[in-house]
Design a protein around this motif. Structure first.
Motif, short mmCIF file in Angstrom:
data_model
loop_
_atom_site.label_atom_id
_atom_site.label_comp_id
_atom_site.label_asym_id
_atom_site.label_seq_id
_atom_site.Cartn_x
_atom_site.Cartn_y
_atom_site.Cartn_z
N PHE A 146 0.82 -1.20 0.00
CA PHE A 146 0.00 0.00 0.00
C PHE A 146 0.86 1.25 0.00
O PHE A 146 1.90 1.32 0.66
N ALA A 147 0.40 2.25 -0.75
CA ALA A 147 1.15 3.49 -0.95
C ALA A 147 0.27 4.70 -0.61
O ALA A 147 -0.77 4.56 0.03
N GLU A 148 0.67 5.83 -1.11
CA GLU A 148 0.06 7.11 -0.74
C GLU A 148 -1.44 7.21 -1.00
O GLU A 148 -2.14 7.90 -0.28
N ASN A 149 -1.95 6.53 -2.01
CA ASN A 149 -3.37 6.61 -2.34
C ASN A 149 -4.16 5.38 -1.89
O ASN A 149 -5.17 5.03 -2.49
N LYS A 150 -3.70 4.73 -0.82
CA LYS A 150 -4.35 3.53 -0.30
C LYS A 150 -5.85 3.73 -0.10
O LYS A 150 -6.65 2.84 -0.36
N SER A 151 -6.24 4.93 0.31
CA SER A 151 -7.65 5.20 0.60
C SER A 151 -8.52 5.11 -0.66
O SER A 151 -9.74 5.00 -0.55
N GLN A 152 -7.91 5.10 -1.83
CA GLN A 152 -8.67 5.02 -3.08
C GLN A 152 -8.80 3.58 -3.60
O GLN A 152 -9.30 3.36 -4.70
N ALA A 153 -8.38 2.62 -2.80
CA ALA A 153 -8.40 1.21 -3.24
C ALA A 153 -9.78 0.78 -3.70
O ALA A 153 -9.91 0.11 -4.74
N GLY A 154 -10.82 1.13 -2.97
CA GLY A 154 -12.17 0.72 -3.33
C GLY A 154 -12.59 1.17 -4.72
O GLY A 154 -13.27 0.46 -5.45
N GLN A 155 -12.14 2.34 -5.09
CA GLN A 155 -12.49 2.92 -6.40
C GLN A 155 -11.91 2.10 -7.56
O GLN A 155 -12.49 2.06 -8.63
N PHE A 156 -10.77 1.46 -7.33
CA PHE A 156 -10.08 0.73 -8.41
C PHE A 156 -10.07 -0.78 -8.19
O PHE A 156 -9.42 -1.51 -8.94
N VAL A 210 -0.87 1.21 -4.63
CA VAL A 210 0.23 0.36 -4.17
C VAL A 210 1.51 0.74 -4.91
O VAL A 210 1.46 1.31 -6.00
N SER A 211 2.63 0.41 -4.30
CA SER A 211 3.91 0.47 -4.99
C SER A 211 4.31 -0.98 -5.26
O SER A 211 3.97 -1.87 -4.49
N ALA A 212 5.00 -1.20 -6.36
CA ALA A 212 5.37 -2.56 -6.76
C ALA A 212 6.87 -2.79 -6.62
O ALA A 212 7.67 -1.94 -7.00
N GLU A 213 7.20 -3.95 -6.08
CA GLU A 213 8.59 -4.39 -5.98
C GLU A 213 8.67 -5.77 -6.63
O GLU A 213 7.92 -6.68 -6.24
N ILE A 214 9.55 -5.91 -7.61
CA ILE A 214 9.70 -7.19 -8.32
C ILE A 214 11.06 -7.78 -7.96
O ILE A 214 12.09 -7.12 -8.12
#
Length: 101
Positions: free
Chosen positions: A8-18, A80-84
């Motif tokens: 989870f990153a800075e816009n975590k609160s927008q998860a439901g929207q996407f 979210v931020s992604a780490e591979i």
């Protein structure tokens, strides 16, 4: 083989929207055989960066996987931020021998 951590990153609160678009993105990765396993990171907490998801991926190059990850609406919208992380399998249980390629 790769492990993708979606934290989870800075816009975590927008998860439901996407969420539905993110679930569709996951379904596409599973249907196309690139994602082998998808799940939530535990434990979930209210701490910044805590929680998110993890993906075990196989059958794609790093560049292909990076491009696919950038198509995730959660990544694009900074939910979210992604780490591979790449793993070069050396030994495996016989049920996972296909990963030894």
């Amino acid at each position: 083989m790769f492990i993708v951590l979606l934290k989870f990153a800075e816009n975590k609160s927008q998860a439901g929207q996407f969420m539905q678009a993110h679930k569709d993105w996951i379904a596409r990765g599973l249907e196309e055989g690139v994602f082998l396993l998808v799940g939530s990171l535990k434990p979930e907490s209210s701490q910044p960066g805590a929680g998110g998801g993890g993906i075990l991926a196989h059958g794609a190059t790093r560049a292909e996987l990076e491009a696919r990850v950038q198509e995730d609406p959660f990544v694009a919208e900074k939910v979210v931020s992604a780490e591979i992380t790449e793993i070069a399998p050396a030994k495996a249980d016989e049920r996972m021998a296909f990963l030894l390629g």
